[in-house]
Write a protein that holds these residues in place. Sequence first.
Motif, PDB file in Angstrom:
ATOM      1  N   GLU A 173       0.834  -1.199   0.000  1.00 40.85           N
ATOM      2  CA  GLU A 173       0.000   0.000   0.000  1.00 40.85           C
ATOM      3  C   GLU A 173       0.870   1.250   0.000  1.00 40.85           C
ATOM      4  O   GLU A 173       1.870   1.315   0.718  1.00 40.85           O
ATOM      5  CB  GLU A 173      -0.942   0.021   1.204  1.00 40.85           C
ATOM      6  N   LEU A 174       0.462   2.221  -0.819  1.00 40.20           N
ATOM      7  CA  LEU A 174       1.150   3.509  -0.907  1.00 40.20           C
ATOM      8  C   LEU A 174       0.142   4.616  -0.668  1.00 40.20           C
ATOM      9  O   LEU A 174      -0.775   4.797  -1.476  1.00 40.20           O
ATOM     10  CB  LEU A 174       1.798   3.676  -2.290  1.00 40.20           C
ATOM     11  N   PRO A 175       0.264   5.375   0.444  1.00 36.05           N
ATOM     12  CA  PRO A 175      -0.609   6.530   0.635  1.00 36.05           C
ATOM     13  C   PRO A 175      -0.229   7.627  -0.366  1.00 36.05           C
ATOM     14  O   PRO A 175       0.953   7.869  -0.600  1.00 36.05           O
ATOM     15  CB  PRO A 175      -0.320   6.988   2.071  1.00 36.05           C
ATOM     16  N   VAL A 176      -1.225   8.268  -0.965  1.00 33.40           N
ATOM     17  CA  VAL A 176      -0.995   9.310  -1.970  1.00 33.40           C
ATOM     18  C   VAL A 176      -1.739  10.571  -1.545  1.00 33.40           C
ATOM     19  O   VAL A 176      -2.958  10.551  -1.372  1.00 33.40           O
ATOM     20  CB  VAL A 176      -1.488   8.864  -3.363  1.00 33.40           C
ATOM     21  N   ASP A 177      -0.997  11.679  -1.381  1.00 37.81           N
ATOM     22  CA  ASP A 177      -1.612  12.980  -1.102  1.00 37.81           C
ATOM     23  C   ASP A 177      -2.065  13.552  -2.437  1.00 37.81           C
ATOM     24  O   ASP A 177      -1.274  14.114  -3.191  1.00 37.81           O
ATOM     25  CB  ASP A 177      -0.608  13.909  -0.413  1.00 37.81           C
ATOM     26  N   LEU A 178      -3.329  13.387  -2.755  1.00 35.57           N
ATOM     27  CA  LEU A 178      -3.845  13.772  -4.061  1.00 35.57           C
ATOM     28  C   LEU A 178      -3.799  15.276  -4.297  1.00 35.57           C
ATOM     29  O   LEU A 178      -3.718  15.720  -5.445  1.00 35.57           O
ATOM     30  CB  LEU A 178      -5.279  13.243  -4.222  1.00 35.57           C
ATOM     31  N   ASP A 179      -3.827  16.070  -3.229  1.00 35.77           N
ATOM     32  CA  ASP A 179      -3.754  17.524  -3.383  1.00 35.77           C
ATOM     33  C   ASP A 179      -2.397  17.962  -3.919  1.00 35.77           C
ATOM     34  O   ASP A 179      -2.276  19.032  -4.518  1.00 35.77           O
ATOM     35  CB  ASP A 179      -4.029  18.219  -2.041  1.00 35.77           C
ATOM     36  N   ASP A 180      -1.360  17.150  -3.684  1.00 33.71           N
ATOM     37  CA  ASP A 180      -0.003  17.501  -4.109  1.00 33.71           C
ATOM     38  C   ASP A 180       0.398  16.911  -5.458  1.00 33.71           C
ATOM     39  O   ASP A 180       1.513  17.147  -5.924  1.00 33.71           O
ATOM     40  CB  ASP A 180       1.026  17.050  -3.055  1.00 33.71           C
ATOM     41  N   VAL A 181      -0.472  16.145  -6.079  1.00 32.57           N
ATOM     42  CA  VAL A 181      -0.131  15.524  -7.360  1.00 32.57           C
ATOM     43  C   VAL A 181      -0.276  16.555  -8.479  1.00 32.57           C
ATOM     44  O   VAL A 181      -1.345  17.136  -8.649  1.00 32.57           O
ATOM     45  CB  VAL A 181      -1.032  14.301  -7.645  1.00 32.57           C
ATOM     46  N   PRO A 182       0.795  16.800  -9.246  1.00 34.17           N
ATOM     47  CA  PRO A 182       0.691  17.781 -10.331  1.00 34.17           C
ATOM     48  C   PRO A 182      -0.226  17.280 -11.442  1.00 34.17           C
ATOM     49  O   PRO A 182      -0.192  16.097 -11.797  1.00 34.17           O
ATOM     50  CB  PRO A 182       2.138  17.921 -10.825  1.00 34.17           C
ATOM     51  N   VAL A 183      -1.058  18.169 -11.976  1.00 33.33           N
ATOM     52  CA  VAL A 183      -1.979  17.810 -13.063  1.00 33.33           C
ATOM     53  C   VAL A 183      -1.430  18.375 -14.367  1.00 33.33           C
ATOM     54  O   VAL A 183      -1.233  19.572 -14.499  1.00 33.33           O
ATOM     55  CB  VAL A 183      -3.398  18.353 -12.786  1.00 33.33           C
ATOM     56  N   GLU A 184      -1.173  17.481 -15.312  1.00 31.93           N
ATOM     57  CA  GLU A 184      -0.647  17.868 -16.616  1.00 31.93           C
ATOM     58  C   GLU A 184      -1.772  17.808 -17.643  1.00 31.93           C
ATOM     59  O   GLU A 184      -2.802  17.171 -17.428  1.00 31.93           O
ATOM     60  CB  GLU A 184       0.497  16.934 -17.014  1.00 31.93           C
ATOM     61  N   ASP A 185      -1.557  18.481 -18.784  1.00 30.68           N
ATOM     62  CA  ASP A 185      -2.566  18.427 -19.846  1.00 30.68           C
ATOM     63  C   ASP A 185      -2.649  17.028 -20.430  1.00 30.68           C
ATOM     64  O   ASP A 185      -3.738  16.505 -20.660  1.00 30.68           O
ATOM     65  CB  ASP A 185      -2.236  19.438 -20.953  1.00 30.68           C
ATOM     66  N   ALA A 186      -1.488  16.422 -20.707  1.00 29.65           N
ATOM     67  CA  ALA A 186      -1.480  15.093 -21.333  1.00 29.65           C
ATOM     68  C   ALA A 186      -0.255  14.310 -20.871  1.00 29.65           C
ATOM     69  O   ALA A 186       0.809  14.877 -20.650  1.00 29.65           O
ATOM     70  CB  ALA A 186      -1.476  15.224 -22.852  1.00 29.65           C
TER      71      ALA A 186
END
Length: 197
Positions: A173-186
Motif C-alpha cells: 500500500e502507498l498513501p498518496v496525497d492527491l492535493d499535491d499531485v501535479p496535473v498535466e494536460d497530457a
Amino acid sequence: MTTPAPTASARSSRRAKILPWALTLVLLAGAWLLNAAALPDSAPEQPFVTTTSVDSVATAGNLSAKVTAVRAARSITDPQGWTEDGTWLVVELDAAAVRSQYGSSLATAELTIGDRTFSATRRAQTMRDSGALVPGVMRHGALAFELPEGALKGTGTLRLANIGVVAGNAVIELPVDLDDVPVEDAITLPDTDWADR
C-alpha cells in the motif's frame, strides 16, 4: 447463650458449596477477558499490508514493487496510440516477482479514495495486463486510474498485489496525497519493458 463454633465438617461442607461458585466466577472472568482481547470477526479477512513510499522498494508475498512517480493528467495516450480524455491518475512503477513467475502478474491494482475504490484501467496498454513478472528482474511500466472529475482531493491509497483476492494475503500500500499531485494536460504512458539496471 453462646453459639457453638462450627464443627470441622460444617466448615468443610460450606467450602464445598462455595468452591464451585468461586471457580465459575473465575472462569467467567477469564472468558470475558479472552473475548475482549480476541481479534474481531473480520480479522481473517484483513490483508497483510506492507506500507511504502515513492522510490522505495517494498515486498509483499511474491511481489516486489517500487513506485517511481505519481502524476495526474486531463488526457492519456498509451504506447499503441489509444487516447482518452478525463481525469487520470498515472502511477509509474517497477515490479518483479520474488520467488516464482507462476501467477505473478499485477492482479490487484486499486486506488481507494474515501469509501470508493477504483481499479486500474484495462482499456489502455499498461502494466496491468503485461503478463507474468519475473523473479529478481524488474519491469517498468505504468498504471492508469480513470477518476470522476474533482476526485483528486484528500488522501488516496494505492494497493498492489500479485493475487486477485487480497483478503488474508500480502499487499503493498502507498498513501498518496492527491492535493499535491501535479496535473498535466497530457501524459503518454511508457512502454512496459525491463527496468534500467
